[in-house]
Design a protein around this motif. Structure first.
Motif, PDB file in Angstrom:
ATOM      1  N   ARG A 123       1.041  -1.447   0.406  1.00  0.00           N
ATOM      2  CA  ARG A 123       0.158   0.073  -0.422  1.00  0.00           C
ATOM      3  C   ARG A 123       0.753   1.733  -0.026  1.00  0.00           C
ATOM      4  NH1 ARG A 123      -5.367  -1.964   4.230  1.00  0.00           N
ATOM      5  NH2 ARG A 123      -5.602  -3.062   3.045  1.00  0.00           N
ATOM      6  N   LYS A 124       2.199   1.431   0.605  1.00  0.00           N
ATOM      7  CA  LYS A 124       2.956   2.098   0.263  1.00  0.00           C
ATOM      8  C   LYS A 124       3.356   2.525  -0.655  1.00  0.00           C
ATOM      9  CE  LYS A 124       4.988   1.553   4.502  1.00  0.00           C
ATOM     10  NZ  LYS A 124       5.903   1.705   5.578  1.00  0.00           N
ATOM     11  N   LEU A 125       3.608   1.280  -1.478  1.00  0.00           N
ATOM     12  CA  LEU A 125       4.232   1.690  -2.571  1.00  0.00           C
ATOM     13  C   LEU A 125       3.128   2.260  -3.425  1.00  0.00           C
ATOM     14  CD1 LEU A 125       7.168   0.748  -4.695  1.00  0.00           C
ATOM     15  CD2 LEU A 125       5.119  -1.406  -5.304  1.00  0.00           C
ATOM     16  N   LEU A 126       2.168   1.791  -3.290  1.00  0.00           N
ATOM     17  CA  LEU A 126       0.766   2.600  -4.178  1.00  0.00           C
ATOM     18  C   LEU A 126       0.643   3.782  -3.912  1.00  0.00           C
ATOM     19  CD1 LEU A 126      -1.858   1.976  -6.152  1.00  0.00           C
ATOM     20  CD2 LEU A 126      -2.843   1.286  -3.974  1.00  0.00           C
ATOM     21  N   TRP A 127       0.950   4.008  -2.532  1.00  0.00           N
ATOM     22  CA  TRP A 127       0.511   5.814  -2.403  1.00  0.00           C
ATOM     23  C   TRP A 127       1.822   6.604  -2.890  1.00  0.00           C
ATOM     24  CZ3 TRP A 127       3.388   9.273   0.982  1.00  0.00           C
ATOM     25  CH2 TRP A 127       3.118  10.118   0.874  1.00  0.00           C
ATOM     26  N   LEU A 128       2.798   5.904  -2.652  1.00  0.00           N
ATOM     27  CA  LEU A 128       4.176   6.706  -3.633  1.00  0.00           C
ATOM     28  C   LEU A 128       3.459   7.279  -5.180  1.00  0.00           C
ATOM     29  CD1 LEU A 128       7.262   4.938  -2.202  1.00  0.00           C
ATOM     30  CD2 LEU A 128       6.415   6.934  -2.027  1.00  0.00           C
ATOM     31  N   PHE A 129       3.347   5.770  -5.573  1.00  0.00           N
ATOM     32  CA  PHE A 129       3.132   5.992  -6.838  1.00  0.00           C
ATOM     33  C   PHE A 129       1.590   6.850  -7.066  1.00  0.00           C
ATOM     34  CE2 PHE A 129       0.184   4.830 -10.849  1.00  0.00           C
ATOM     35  CZ  PHE A 129       1.268   4.576 -11.858  1.00  0.00           C
ATOM     36  N   LEU A 130       0.592   7.171  -6.521  1.00  0.00           N
ATOM     37  CA  LEU A 130      -0.667   8.072  -6.448  1.00  0.00           C
ATOM     38  C   LEU A 130       0.418   9.304  -6.371  1.00  0.00           C
ATOM     39  CD1 LEU A 130      -3.192   5.177  -5.516  1.00  0.00           C
ATOM     40  CD2 LEU A 130      -2.393   6.250  -8.040  1.00  0.00           C
ATOM     41  N   GLN A 131       1.515   9.433  -5.425  1.00  0.00           N
ATOM     42  CA  GLN A 131       1.212  10.809  -4.490  1.00  0.00           C
ATOM     43  C   GLN A 131       1.019  11.851  -5.418  1.00  0.00           C
ATOM     44  OE1 GLN A 131       4.516  11.851  -1.135  1.00  0.00           O
ATOM     45  NE2 GLN A 131       5.744  11.045  -3.122  1.00  0.00           N
ATOM     46  N   PRO A 132       1.429  12.290  -6.945  1.00  0.00           N
ATOM     47  CA  PRO A 132       0.813  13.106  -7.390  1.00  0.00           C
ATOM     48  C   PRO A 132      -1.005  13.767  -7.677  1.00  0.00           C
ATOM     49  CG  PRO A 132       2.276  12.121  -8.741  1.00  0.00           C
ATOM     50  CD  PRO A 132       2.430  11.120  -7.744  1.00  0.00           C
ATOM     51  N   LEU A 133      -1.359  12.617  -7.149  1.00  0.00           N
ATOM     52  CA  LEU A 133      -2.709  12.939  -6.973  1.00  0.00           C
ATOM     53  C   LEU A 133      -3.091  13.621  -5.744  1.00  0.00           C
ATOM     54  CD1 LEU A 133      -5.486  12.155  -8.188  1.00  0.00           C
ATOM     55  CD2 LEU A 133      -5.439   9.794  -6.993  1.00  0.00           C
ATOM     56  N   PHE A 134      -2.467  13.038  -4.464  1.00  0.00           N
ATOM     57  CA  PHE A 134      -2.833  13.190  -3.254  1.00  0.00           C
ATOM     58  C   PHE A 134      -2.240  14.142  -2.819  1.00  0.00           C
ATOM     59  CE2 PHE A 134      -2.601   8.673  -2.559  1.00  0.00           C
ATOM     60  CZ  PHE A 134      -3.776   8.676  -1.261  1.00  0.00           C
ATOM     61  N   TYR A 135      -1.181  15.035  -3.219  1.00  0.00           N
ATOM     62  CA  TYR A 135       0.057  15.781  -3.940  1.00  0.00           C
ATOM     63  C   TYR A 135      -1.343  17.446  -4.142  1.00  0.00           C
ATOM     64  CZ  TYR A 135       4.230  19.065  -3.473  1.00  0.00           C
ATOM     65  OH  TYR A 135       4.882  20.217  -3.008  1.00  0.00           O
ATOM     66  N   SER A 136      -2.231  16.681  -4.817  1.00  0.00           N
ATOM     67  CA  SER A 136      -2.676  18.426  -5.563  1.00  0.00           C
ATOM     68  C   SER A 136      -3.898  17.863  -4.873  1.00  0.00           C
ATOM     69  CB  SER A 136      -2.820  17.417  -7.233  1.00  0.00           C
ATOM     70  OG  SER A 136      -3.327  16.873  -7.304  1.00  0.00           O
ATOM     71  N   LEU A 137      -5.179  17.069  -4.567  1.00  0.00           N
ATOM     72  CA  LEU A 137      -5.952  17.506  -3.770  1.00  0.00           C
ATOM     73  C   LEU A 137      -6.178  17.661  -2.657  1.00  0.00           C
ATOM     74  CD1 LEU A 137      -7.631  14.201  -6.030  1.00  0.00           C
ATOM     75  CD2 LEU A 137      -7.511  16.689  -6.633  1.00  0.00           C
ATOM     76  N   ARG A 138      -5.433  17.226  -2.085  1.00  0.00           N
ATOM     77  CA  ARG A 138      -5.197  17.121  -0.560  1.00  0.00           C
ATOM     78  C   ARG A 138      -5.220  18.112  -0.014  1.00  0.00           C
ATOM     79  NH1 ARG A 138      -0.528  15.964   1.600  1.00  0.00           N
ATOM     80  NH2 ARG A 138      -0.277  13.968   0.843  1.00  0.00           N
ATOM     81  N   PRO A 139      -4.761  19.630  -0.553  1.00  0.00           N
ATOM     82  CA  PRO A 139      -5.197  20.856  -0.442  1.00  0.00           C
ATOM     83  C   PRO A 139      -6.609  21.103  -0.371  1.00  0.00           C
ATOM     84  CG  PRO A 139      -3.061  21.009  -1.423  1.00  0.00           C
ATOM     85  CD  PRO A 139      -3.699  19.673  -1.667  1.00  0.00           C
ATOM     86  N   LEU A 140      -7.382  20.504  -1.435  1.00  0.00           N
ATOM     87  CA  LEU A 140      -8.695  20.867  -1.411  1.00  0.00           C
ATOM     88  C   LEU A 140      -9.777  20.697  -0.188  1.00  0.00           C
ATOM     89  CD1 LEU A 140      -8.958  20.600  -5.369  1.00  0.00           C
ATOM     90  CD2 LEU A 140      -8.651  22.387  -4.546  1.00  0.00           C
ATOM     91  N   TYR A 141      -8.607  19.511   0.372  1.00  0.00           N
ATOM     92  CA  TYR A 141      -9.802  18.808   1.246  1.00  0.00           C
ATOM     93  C   TYR A 141      -9.396  19.346   2.235  1.00  0.00           C
ATOM     94  CZ  TYR A 141     -11.377  15.415   4.779  1.00  0.00           C
ATOM     95  OH  TYR A 141     -11.590  14.728   5.643  1.00  0.00           O
ATOM     96  N   VAL A 142      -8.139  19.155   2.753  1.00  0.00           N
ATOM     97  CA  VAL A 142      -7.604  19.487   4.205  1.00  0.00           C
ATOM     98  C   VAL A 142      -7.713  21.165   4.612  1.00  0.00           C
ATOM     99  CG1 VAL A 142      -5.681  20.249   5.699  1.00  0.00           C
ATOM    100  CG2 VAL A 142      -6.101  17.793   4.133  1.00  0.00           C
ATOM    101  N   ASN A 143      -7.671  22.448   3.494  1.00  0.00           N
ATOM    102  CA  ASN A 143      -7.045  24.025   3.759  1.00  0.00           C
ATOM    103  C   ASN A 143      -7.899  24.296   2.535  1.00  0.00           C
ATOM    104  OD1 ASN A 143      -7.295  26.135   5.019  1.00  0.00           O
ATOM    105  ND2 ASN A 143      -4.642  26.428   4.918  1.00  0.00           N
ATOM    106  N   PRO A 144      -8.592  23.954   1.893  1.00  0.00           N
ATOM    107  CA  PRO A 144      -9.588  25.118   0.653  1.00  0.00           C
ATOM    108  C   PRO A 144      -9.839  26.485   0.982  1.00  0.00           C
ATOM    109  CG  PRO A 144     -11.401  23.433   1.769  1.00  0.00           C
ATOM    110  CD  PRO A 144     -10.001  23.199   2.304  1.00  0.00           C
ATOM    111  N   LYS A 145      -9.002  27.472   0.382  1.00  0.00           N
ATOM    112  CA  LYS A 145      -8.715  28.516  -0.370  1.00  0.00           C
ATOM    113  C   LYS A 145      -9.553  28.931  -1.575  1.00  0.00           C
ATOM    114  CE  LYS A 145      -4.627  28.917   2.129  1.00  0.00           C
ATOM    115  NZ  LYS A 145      -3.247  29.810   2.017  1.00  0.00           N
TER     116      LYS A 145
END
Length: 296
Positions: free
Chosen positions: A132-154
């Protein structure tokens, strides 16, 4: 600074950055022309092996530019628009949104809901096994770009709109001139090389707590040559207004402050440890409550 005031002389713009970045952008435009008639397997091969490396490097140039080191603090707008130019080979608008959130990363390092570099509770809970951590690394661009919209939308800024309009206009021009393959080459390179790739080791190396009590680490290996010295991360957080090209001089001048700190020598080793060490994962970040400062 009290002990080594000569460090102040390192602050200010990097006169070479605009020329280096411009060369990288034009190399990618040339590559768009060269890949237009290749088979799809070679488009993806060159996206990962070559174009994506340049695009990842350009994201780190944008990181430097966000600190106004291309044209200096007195030319803030020039820096913002040059970041939009550096963004062009990346394929998707990025630079204006990065600037908006990166300020908080420095001001509220590790701040809960303020520093959007910190993975969410779901990421820490779910991506906890090697696979799962390997999958997380592969999907990191997705989390990196979408996380701000969920955690701290501006609110969307005018600069973000301009960034998107310029980016998509250039994408359409490339598509009109040379077809779909150059667009896929650019975007696939960005996604692949910000995911499971040696250069992406810097995402983990910078602030994941490999040793208890240390939340920021530098990396002094050869990949700094391709990444505008982003590996000198302790030095960067101490002096964010010093361009990457001069950060090794900070370490040299104030060696007693940096030489004995834990640091990394290999981003590949960092990725290996992240995947296979049970004590390291998305939860391996310092999280603190921070009171938001009043915006000026």
């Amino acid at each position: 600074l009290a002990k080594y005031p000569e460090i102040k002389a390192l602050m200010g713009p990097d006169p070479h950055l605009k020329w280096i970045v411009s060369g990288m952008v034009f190399v990618q435009f040339l590559a768009c022309y060269l890949v237009k008639d290749l088979s799809w397997k070679w488009v993806f091969f060159w996206a990962y092996a070559f174009g994506g490396c340049i695009n990842h490097s350009l994201t780190l140039a944008i990181h430097d530019i966000s600190h106004n080191v291309a044209f200096g603090n007195k030319q803030a707008k020039w820096n913002r628009w040059f970041a939009v130019f550096a963004n062009l080979p990346i394929g998707i608008p990025y630079s204006a949104s990065f600037k908006k959130y990166h300020i908080d990363h420095h001001r509220y390092l590790g701040g809960d809901t303020l520093d959007v570099d910190i993975p969410t509770d779901f990421e820490g809970w779910f991506f906890c096994t090697p696979l799962r951590k390997l999958l997380w690394l592969f999907l990191q661009p997705l989390f990196y770009s979408l996380r701000p919209l969920y955690v701290n939308p501006k609110a969307i800024t005018q600069m973000e709109i301009s960034n998107a309009l310029v980016q998509f206009s250039v994408d359409l021009i490339i598509h009109y001139l040379w077809g779909l393959k150059p667009i896929i080459y650019l975007i696939a390179g960005t996604i692949l090389c910000m995911g499971l790739h040696p250069i992406s080791g810097h995402f983990i190396a910078e602030h994941y707590m490999f040793l208890k009590g240390y939340e920021t680490y530098s990396y002094y290996g050869p990949l700094n040559w391709l990444t505008f010295n982003v590996g000198y991360h302790m030095e960067h957080h101490d002096f964010p207004s010093i361009p990457g090209c001069k950060l090794p001089m900070v370490k040299k001048i104030a060696a007693e402050y940096y030489d004995n700190l834990p640091h990394h020598q290999s981003w590949i080793r960092v990725l290996w440890a992240f995947v296979f060490d049970d004590t390291i994962g998305p939860y391996s970040r310092v999280k603190r409550l921070c009171k938001r400062a009043k915006e000026s």
